[in-house]
Design a protein around this motif. Structure first.
Motif, short mmCIF file in Angstrom:
data_model
loop_
_atom_site.label_atom_id
_atom_site.label_comp_id
_atom_site.label_asym_id
_atom_site.label_seq_id
_atom_site.Cartn_x
_atom_site.Cartn_y
_atom_site.Cartn_z
N ILE A 165 0.88 -1.17 0.00
CA ILE A 165 0.00 0.00 0.00
C ILE A 165 0.92 1.22 0.00
CG2 ILE A 165 -1.76 1.30 1.23
CD1 ILE A 165 -2.66 -1.34 2.51
N LEU A 166 0.79 2.05 -1.03
CA LEU A 166 1.63 3.23 -1.18
C LEU A 166 0.76 4.49 -1.18
CD1 LEU A 166 3.85 1.99 -4.17
CD2 LEU A 166 4.31 1.70 -1.72
N THR A 167 1.32 5.59 -0.74
CA THR A 167 0.63 6.86 -0.95
C THR A 167 0.77 7.21 -2.43
OG1 THR A 167 2.63 8.14 -0.48
CG2 THR A 167 1.17 7.64 1.39
N GLN A 168 -0.09 8.08 -2.92
CA GLN A 168 -0.04 8.43 -4.34
C GLN A 168 1.31 9.05 -4.70
OE1 GLN A 168 -2.75 7.84 -6.71
NE2 GLN A 168 -0.84 7.99 -7.85
N ASP A 169 1.85 9.88 -3.82
CA ASP A 169 3.15 10.51 -4.07
C ASP A 169 4.25 9.48 -4.21
OD1 ASP A 169 2.06 13.00 -4.04
OD2 ASP A 169 2.65 13.48 -1.98
N ILE A 170 4.24 8.46 -3.34
CA ILE A 170 5.28 7.43 -3.39
C ILE A 170 5.11 6.56 -4.63
CG2 ILE A 170 6.24 5.43 -2.20
CD1 ILE A 170 6.87 8.21 -0.97
N ALA A 171 3.86 6.28 -5.01
CA ALA A 171 3.61 5.49 -6.22
C ALA A 171 4.15 6.23 -7.44
CB ALA A 171 2.12 5.22 -6.38
N ASN A 172 3.89 7.53 -7.52
CA ASN A 172 4.37 8.33 -8.64
C ASN A 172 5.89 8.39 -8.66
OD1 ASN A 172 1.73 8.84 -9.33
ND2 ASN A 172 1.65 10.84 -8.35
N HIS A 173 6.47 8.63 -7.48
CA HIS A 173 7.93 8.73 -7.36
C HIS A 173 8.60 7.42 -7.75
CE1 HIS A 173 11.38 10.67 -4.85
NE2 HIS A 173 11.78 10.30 -6.04
N THR A 174 7.99 6.31 -7.36
CA THR A 174 8.55 4.99 -7.68
C THR A 174 8.55 4.76 -9.18
OG1 THR A 174 7.80 4.09 -5.56
CG2 THR A 174 8.33 2.51 -7.29
N LEU A 175 7.44 5.07 -9.83
CA LEU A 175 7.34 4.86 -11.28
C LEU A 175 8.34 5.74 -12.04
CD1 LEU A 175 3.48 4.61 -11.84
CD2 LEU A 175 5.16 2.77 -11.83
N GLU A 176 8.59 6.94 -11.51
CA GLU A 176 9.55 7.83 -12.16
C GLU A 176 10.99 7.35 -11.99
OE1 GLU A 176 8.74 11.50 -10.26
OE2 GLU A 176 6.82 11.84 -11.30
N SER A 177 11.22 6.51 -10.97
CA SER A 177 12.58 6.10 -10.64
C SER A 177 13.00 4.77 -11.26
CB SER A 177 12.72 6.00 -9.11
OG SER A 177 12.39 7.21 -8.49
N SER A 179 13.79 1.80 -13.96
CA SER A 179 14.32 1.71 -15.32
C SER A 179 13.32 0.99 -16.21
CB SER A 179 15.65 0.95 -15.31
OG SER A 179 15.43 -0.40 -14.90
N ASN A 180 13.58 0.96 -17.50
CA ASN A 180 12.70 0.24 -18.42
C ASN A 180 12.65 -1.25 -18.09
OD1 ASN A 180 12.10 2.55 -19.86
ND2 ASN A 180 13.77 2.27 -21.33
N THR A 181 13.80 -1.81 -17.73
CA THR A 181 13.86 -3.22 -17.36
C THR A 181 13.04 -3.49 -16.11
OG1 THR A 181 16.09 -3.41 -18.30
CG2 THR A 181 15.39 -5.14 -16.77
N GLU A 182 13.16 -2.59 -15.11
CA GLU A 182 12.41 -2.75 -13.87
C GLU A 182 10.91 -2.58 -14.12
OE1 GLU A 182 15.73 -1.18 -10.63
OE2 GLU A 182 14.47 0.26 -11.70
N MET A 183 10.56 -1.71 -15.06
CA MET A 183 9.15 -1.51 -15.39
C MET A 183 8.56 -2.78 -16.01
SD MET A 183 6.45 0.31 -15.36
CE MET A 183 6.94 2.01 -15.04
N GLU A 184 9.32 -3.42 -16.89
CA GLU A 184 8.85 -4.68 -17.49
C GLU A 184 8.68 -5.75 -16.43
OE1 GLU A 184 7.75 -5.49 -20.56
OE2 GLU A 184 7.84 -3.31 -20.83
N PHE A 185 9.62 -5.78 -15.49
CA PHE A 185 9.54 -6.76 -14.39
C PHE A 185 8.29 -6.49 -13.55
CE2 PHE A 185 10.33 -8.16 -10.06
CZ PHE A 185 10.74 -9.48 -10.26
N LEU A 186 8.01 -5.21 -13.29
CA LEU A 186 6.83 -4.84 -12.51
C LEU A 186 5.55 -5.26 -13.23
CD1 LEU A 186 5.47 -3.40 -10.13
CD2 LEU A 186 5.71 -1.25 -11.40
N LYS A 187 5.48 -5.01 -14.53
CA LYS A 187 4.30 -5.40 -15.31
C LYS A 187 4.08 -6.91 -15.27
CE LYS A 187 4.45 -1.60 -18.67
NZ LYS A 187 4.69 -1.25 -20.09
#
Length: 258
Positions: A165-177, A179-187
């Protein structure tokens, strides 16, 4: 209850009998009290229908069991408050609901890890150890730490399921931080139900609960997160308390979608 707690001997007797019937010899050994002190108090407890005797063994009555359950809860609460006074004082407890504050005694068998600013790795290393030893992880994070992205990726790769459970600010900050590889892993992790994420507007507690541990941190009253203190426990009651705190906030959060 007032009659019981006004005497340490009576309290000791009930605590001992809560574990099962005891003889006078066993009571004397476990309490460290004399036979005369025990006999006097047992006689009064029997008159009040709190204890009874069968042969050489003393028992709690039904009334005695009710009183003792509340006595033990009171002892745990008092212990948790006094033992972790540094954590409760000058900290924001607004994100812990009243029904769980009433059961703060569940945390009595915990350890408060403290560190100076120059040795914050002490808390971090303990936290990383907890995550690596867990079969599932549930966490609430209103603070951002970029190294946690790497830690969570490693535990998910090992097969550990994660709920956050994240606050909206932390969710946004995490997505901005990430990498493309990490984003694919998250998906991929989300699609495989290895990680579930919820978003909540604001929260003033940071904690993680797993199948074995509870890790709890609090914000100071001025709104800053206290990095120097972390409550750790592997006690069943503390872990259960943490699970209920997580479910309480999850019920107020909304599912996160990419």
């Amino acid at each position: 209850m007032k009659y019981i707690v006004s005497s340490s001997v009576r309290s000791q007797i009930l605590v001992c009998l809560s574990q099962g019937p005891k003889t006078m010899t066993e009571l004397r050994s476990e309490t460290g009290q004399t036979s005369s002190a025990l006999s006097h108090n047992l006689s009064n407890l029997e008159k009040k229908k709190i204890t009874t005797k069968n042969g050489e063994r003393y028992f709690l009555t039904s009334l005695g069991e009710i009183i003792t359950v509340n006595l033990l809860e009171n002892i745990k609460t008092t212990t948790a408050i006094s033992k972790f006074k540094k954590l409760w004082s000058n900290h924001d407890l607004s994100s812990i609901p009243p029904h769980l504050l009433k059961r703060i005694g569940n945390l009595h068998n915990s350890t408060l890890i403290e560190s100076e600013s120059r040795e914050l790795f002490k808390i971090y290393n303990t936290y990383e150890k907890i995550l690596n030893e867990s079969k599932y992880i549930k966490g609430i994070s209103p603070i951002f730490r970029c190294n946690y992205i790497d830690i969570y990726q490693k535990v998910i790769e090992k097969g550990t399921k994660v709920e956050l459970i994240l606050t909206q600010d932390i969710a946004n900050h995490t997505l901005e931080s990430v990498s493309n590889t990490e984003m694919e892993f998250l998906k991929n992790s989300i699609s495989q139900d290895m990680i579930k994420i919820w978003v909540i507007p604001e929260i003033k507690v940071a904690f993680t609960v797993t199948d074995k541990y509870l890790s709890l941190g609090l914000f100071l009253e001025d709104g800053t997160y206290d990095n120097s203190k972390d409550l750790i426990s592997d006690d069943y009651d503390a872990v259960n308390w943490g699970n209920q705190l997580f479910e309480y906030h999850k019920n107020q959060a909304i599912p996160f979608t990419l």
